[in-house]
Design a protein around this motif. Structure first.
Motif, short mmCIF file in Angstrom:
data_model
loop_
_atom_site.label_atom_id
_atom_site.label_comp_id
_atom_site.label_asym_id
_atom_site.label_seq_id
_atom_site.Cartn_x
_atom_site.Cartn_y
_atom_site.Cartn_z
N SER A 26 -6.99 -9.48 -4.09
CA SER A 26 -7.51 -8.41 -2.98
C SER A 26 -9.20 -8.43 -3.44
O SER A 26 -9.62 -8.87 -2.45
CB SER A 26 -7.38 -7.15 -3.62
OG SER A 26 -6.33 -6.58 -3.17
N MET A 27 -9.55 -8.72 -4.18
CA MET A 27 -11.08 -9.12 -4.89
C MET A 27 -10.76 -9.94 -4.58
O MET A 27 -12.37 -10.52 -3.92
CB MET A 27 -11.13 -8.35 -6.11
CG MET A 27 -11.54 -7.11 -6.33
SD MET A 27 -12.26 -6.17 -5.47
CE MET A 27 -14.15 -6.80 -6.37
N ASN A 28 -10.27 -11.02 -5.45
CA ASN A 28 -10.45 -12.82 -4.64
C ASN A 28 -10.89 -12.18 -3.13
O ASN A 28 -10.94 -13.65 -2.93
CB ASN A 28 -9.56 -13.21 -5.19
CG ASN A 28 -9.25 -13.54 -6.35
OD1 ASN A 28 -10.31 -13.24 -6.78
ND2 ASN A 28 -8.58 -14.21 -6.92
N LEU A 29 -9.31 -12.32 -1.85
CA LEU A 29 -9.66 -11.92 -0.80
C LEU A 29 -10.85 -11.64 0.01
O LEU A 29 -11.30 -12.22 0.86
CB LEU A 29 -8.44 -11.42 -0.35
CG LEU A 29 -8.41 -12.11 1.36
CD1 LEU A 29 -8.09 -13.35 1.74
CD2 LEU A 29 -6.49 -10.83 1.71
N LEU A 30 -11.55 -10.87 -0.89
CA LEU A 30 -12.59 -9.76 -0.41
C LEU A 30 -14.04 -10.83 -0.37
O LEU A 30 -14.83 -11.16 0.16
CB LEU A 30 -12.77 -8.49 -1.51
CG LEU A 30 -14.34 -7.60 -0.95
CD1 LEU A 30 -14.34 -7.94 1.13
CD2 LEU A 30 -14.71 -6.68 -1.41
N ARG B 260 0.75 -1.38 -0.11
CA ARG B 260 -0.16 0.13 0.06
C ARG B 260 0.91 1.50 -0.73
O ARG B 260 0.80 2.21 -1.14
CB ARG B 260 -0.73 -0.33 0.89
CG ARG B 260 -1.37 1.22 1.35
CD ARG B 260 -2.84 1.25 2.45
NE ARG B 260 -1.78 0.73 3.72
CZ ARG B 260 -1.28 1.79 4.85
NH1 ARG B 260 -2.06 3.22 4.56
NH2 ARG B 260 -1.06 1.46 5.08
N GLN B 261 1.38 1.03 0.93
CA GLN B 261 2.76 2.73 0.80
C GLN B 261 3.55 2.72 -0.14
O GLN B 261 3.66 3.81 -1.18
CB GLN B 261 3.76 1.75 2.06
CG GLN B 261 3.70 2.07 3.20
CD GLN B 261 4.40 2.31 4.50
OE1 GLN B 261 5.62 1.00 3.98
NE2 GLN B 261 4.01 1.92 5.56
N LEU C 189 -16.17 -4.10 -0.69
CA LEU C 189 -15.73 -4.08 1.29
C LEU C 189 -17.10 -3.40 1.38
O LEU C 189 -18.14 -4.11 2.29
CB LEU C 189 -14.73 -3.50 1.18
CG LEU C 189 -14.73 -3.15 2.65
CD1 LEU C 189 -14.53 -4.72 3.58
CD2 LEU C 189 -13.16 -2.36 3.38
N ARG C 190 -17.48 -1.76 1.11
CA ARG C 190 -18.98 -1.40 2.04
C ARG C 190 -19.73 -2.69 1.48
O ARG C 190 -20.86 -2.48 2.58
CB ARG C 190 -19.17 -0.13 1.24
CG ARG C 190 -19.99 0.48 1.78
CD ARG C 190 -20.52 1.01 3.38
NE ARG C 190 -21.97 1.67 3.61
CZ ARG C 190 -21.82 2.41 4.17
NH1 ARG C 190 -20.61 2.22 5.10
NH2 ARG C 190 -23.24 2.67 4.92
N ILE D 20 -5.74 -1.80 1.02
CA ILE D 20 -5.61 -1.40 0.36
C ILE D 20 -6.68 -0.89 -0.89
O ILE D 20 -6.63 -0.68 -2.17
CB ILE D 20 -5.47 -3.21 -0.49
CG1 ILE D 20 -4.55 -3.95 -0.26
CG2 ILE D 20 -5.43 -3.21 -2.14
CD1 ILE D 20 -3.47 -3.27 -0.12
N SER D 21 -8.18 -0.71 -0.46
CA SER D 21 -8.84 0.11 -1.07
C SER D 21 -8.53 1.29 -1.22
O SER D 21 -9.42 2.36 -1.66
CB SER D 21 -10.58 0.04 -0.30
OG SER D 21 -10.29 0.21 0.70
#
Length: 786
Positions: free
Chosen positions: A308-312, A275-276, A369-370, A358-359
């Motif tokens: 990230s989408m797969n994890l969500l 992210r950084q 996520l929301r 990450i979002s």
């Protein structure tokens, strides 16, 4: 090594250099150096020819480092060619430790050689040079090659131990000035181990985990990695992060949906550095346009978005299962019965936290996520309600509208100190009731905030009672005295005498600013100790603490006259507003004198009209409830912040709370007491529920006024205002013990244990009379035993 006939000598040398054999290499055959551009086929070498590999020595300021690194390589080479000679490598780890110590000593010399102070990054310069030599001399290649060559052997064990010298956070093994600059070396180890022994190897996993930890150190990325673009670094780190995400997703797919703490830690660390670096690369700090990461399917931008989408999606599936579990629990046994199971699933919040981080890069990830949180409000609240201390959950303030009061309360309680159970660490106070406020002020103001974080131990002079019950009583009586209008610190709202805002005339007391610090500390401590003190803070005080502006509706209770005047102005016609002849100023009366305050520059000459009247009202409210008392407010905020684990969290603390949340936490339940709830949470010792004395007792309580019931409860428990969740929110059940005293004696209490000692009175009338005597405010205070 194997080479093709059409390879050049230069290609062979380049391959050897990439494998860690050093730079400026040369191939020699029969005493003649082979030209770099020559194709191997042109050399016409006979079978089994011996070629010599030479390297030119260059001058170096670090001869000891090169010598030691070369020695380590030679030891590893000997062991690899002669695996039966394991004794040769038994001291490999000691040699690597000696190299690390040399890097540390070089840093120390650098520090002593410089006259001016240097930062942590500069302090690692020498260590970074040493570790670069460690790499260029081919030590990582030699150690990994030795480790992979003879699995399950003694040599394998010794080589692994040598590599493990870099896989520790122990300062005695890896000094703090060397640790941050090991990241490039760890990247090298991870890459070679992954190729040579595979991703299931335990040493590789340890190396990968250590890489994640080092990359997230507070000192930041080492200079050698900072020189690379964020995109390049992400490309190097992303494959390892992807492996961790896959491992976490695999564990979440299990029946229990448990994730190992190590994988959670690694996920957090890798996502943090990704992210950084991504935010450094993203234009204007993000988020990225959706078309950018959907069009470049081979880039790290798309890959990071994809994992990230797969994890969500996997978390969404887990929350669905948790929702079913929650539904079954509430139907059969109740949610509280399964609390331990929800605590065990708190790792879900850790994963959600990382996805929120990450979002910041991907707009559609934030949106999805929301949607996931919105679809699973019940399990989300259960997870947050039962979550243990976690300083990374502040992102949930964006979704506080989805959280119930109990969840929001748990989140803000995490921002307050926990306190200590050890008597020796508590801040002790011995207070004379005759000088309650002055002595309490002295004890609290003289203490450091760290001392108050440990908790309080309280007793009154010439009284035997001690313990939590006495502390609860002290909080109540101190707040009653502190918020008394005669102290001129706070003013009660006209329509609610238990709701207070700052008094603008407090300057009549020369100590008023110190008393505002004291007040802030008292309020913070009361929340920290979960004591409901029966007073609440008005919006005109709470909103500035949260850094929010005060609107017209927020002053309704604090100043109903000003509120009505402003409402009337907003309803007036233009001619009527002009006729008022108002200007952007207000008159203030202080200590018998009057002065005019301009609400803006040139306010005395600026007339209020129908076009600017809303702006006038906003400035009037701001000046009255913020600007004119800003000094008092700053000192109150400072005192409150002293009780937080981090003073910077004050705004987040109040952001989490809705308009009524703080009222419930601080003021408790102000409505009538539910007698059935009281009975439900009361147990008996020496009596039974159907005994006539118990029936008489509850009949007598039922006939009391609400204030008398509160005084009786206060006498019994030192709790006058119940927690938001009623009697169930108290620390334990209440108890009625059968006392052996005669009927002419009053009941006694042990407030720490919520214990009422009730004599066996001969009739309902006697029971009523005796309870009426203790249900008086001057008796209920300080009458309990302990």
């Amino acid at each position: 090594m194997h080479a093709a006939w059409d390879d050049t000598v230069g290609a062979v040398l380049g391959h050897l250099a990439e494998r860690g054999f050093g730079r400026d290499l040369r191939l020699v055959y029969a005493g003649r150096q082979l030209a770099s551009k020559t194709v191997l086929a042109e050399l016409c070498l006979p079978p089994d020819s011996t070629l010599h590999l030479l390297s030119r020595l260059r001058s170096t300021p670090y001869p000891d480092a090169w010598q030691l690194a070369s020695y380590i390589v030679s030891i590893a080479s000997i062991a690899r060619s002669d695996p039966l000679n394991s004794a040769a490598v038994s001291g490999l780890d000691d040699l690597v430790k000696e190299f690390i110590l040399c890097a540390h000593r070089a840093n120390q010399r650098q520090r002593h050689d410089r006259d001016s102070p240097i930062d942590a990054q500069a302090m690692g310069d020498q260590a970074a040079h040493y570790l670069e030599i460690f790499h260029e001399a081919g030590v990582p290649f030699a150690l990994v090659g030795l480790y992979a060559a003879y699995p399950h052997s003694t040599i394998h064990f010794y080589a692994g131990n040598a590599i493990k010298c870099f896989l520790t956070m122990d300062p005695s093994a890896l000094p703090p000035d060397v640790l941050p600059v090991t990241a490039p070396l760890l990247l090298e180890f991870c890459g070679m181990l992954s190729l040579s022994v595979g991703k299931e190897d335990e040493l590789y996993r340890s190396c990968r985990s250590m890489l994640a930890s080092v990359l997230c150190l507070p000192s930041g990325l080492p200079a050698s990695l900072k020189l690379k673009s964020p995109s390049k670094l992400i490309e190097q780190v992303l494959p390892f992060a992807e492996e961790i995400v896959d491992a976490v997703m695999y564990e979440l797919a299990s029946l229990e949906m448990t994730v190992s703490s190590k994988n959670l830690e690694d996920l957090s660390n890798f996502f943090k550095v990704l992210r950084q670096q991504a935010l450094c690369w993203v234009p204007n700090g993000g988020p990225l346009p959706k078309n950018l990461y959907n069009s470049e399917r081979d880039s790290w931008v798309w890959k990071l978005h994809d994992i990230s989408m797969n994890l969500l999606n996997r978390v969404d599936e887990c929350l669905k299962k948790l929702e079913m579990d929650l539904s079954l629990s509430s139907e059969s046994r109740g949610v509280n019965v399964s609390q331990s199971r929800w605590v065990a699933r708190s790792h879900m919040l850790v994963v959600l936290t990382q996805l929120d981080f990450i979002s910041m890069i991907y707009e559609d990830l934030a949106h999805n996520l929301r949607l996931v949180l919105l679809a699973h409000i019940d399990p989300l609240n259960a997870l947050v309600r039962f979550s243990k201390r976690n300083e990374h959950l502040h992102w949930l303030v964006k979704h506080k509208d989805l959280l119930c009061f109990e969840a929001r309360r748990n989140l803000v309680m995490m921002m307050l100190a926990e306190g200590k159970d050890e008597y020796g660490e508590l801040h002790e106070m011995l207070i004379d009731r005759a000088h309650l406020l002055d002595e309490s002020f002295g004890y609290i103001m003289q203490a450091k905030s760290s001392e108050l974080h440990s908790g309080l131990f309280m007793e009154f002079k010439n009284e035997e009672a001690t313990g939590p019950g006495v502390l609860r009583e002290w909080f109540f009586v101190v707040c009653q005295a502190l918020f008394n209008p005669q102290q001129v610190l706070f003013s009660p709202c006209p329509s609610d005498r238990k709701r207070f805002f700052l008094n603008g005339t407090s300057a009549v007391d020369p100590l008023h600013l110190k008393y505002f610090i004291f007040s802030g500390r008292i309020i913070g401590l009361a929340l920290m100790h979960r004591v409901q003190v029966g007073i609440t803070l008005d919006n005109t005080l709470v909103l500035p603490l949260a850094g929010r502006s005060i609107k017209l509706e927020d002053i309704r209770q604090a100043d109903p006259v000003l509120y009505k005047s402003c409402k009337d102005i907003l309803k007036m016609d233009a001619a009527v507003v002009d006729g008022l002849e108002l200007t952007f100023s207000r008159d203030v009366h202080e200590l018998g004198s009057r002065r005019t305050i301009e609400l803006c520059s040139g306010g005395k000459d600026l007339r209020v009209n129908i076009r600017n009247r809303e702006h006038y009202i906003d400035l009037l409210i701001k000046n009255t409830f913020v600007d004119s008392i800003s000094v008092q407010l700053t000192h109150f905020a400072r005192g409150f912040s002293d009780i937080l684990v981090d003073p910077e969290l004050r705004k987040v603390f109040f952001d989490f709370l809705g308009p009524e949340d703080l009222d419930r936490m601080l003021g408790g339940r102000s409505n009538t007491i539910n007698l059935e709830d009281w009975k439900l949470h009361t147990q008996y010792n020496g009596y039974k529920e159907k005994d006539r004395n118990i029936i008489w007792f509850w009949k007598a309580v039922e006939g009391m006024s609400i204030e008398q019931q509160r005084d009786l409860l206060f006498f019994w428990t030192s709790v006058k205002f119940l927690p938001p969740d009623g009697f169930g929110g108290l620390a334990s059940k209440l108890y009625i013990y059968k006392a052996s005293e005669s009927a002419d004696r009053l009941p006694s209490s042990h407030t720490c244990f919520y214990r009422l000692c009730l004599p066996a009175y001969p009739s309902l009338k006697v029971t009523k009379n005796q309870l009426q005597k203790i249900a008086q405010e001057h008796v209920s205070c300080s009458f309990g035993t302990w």
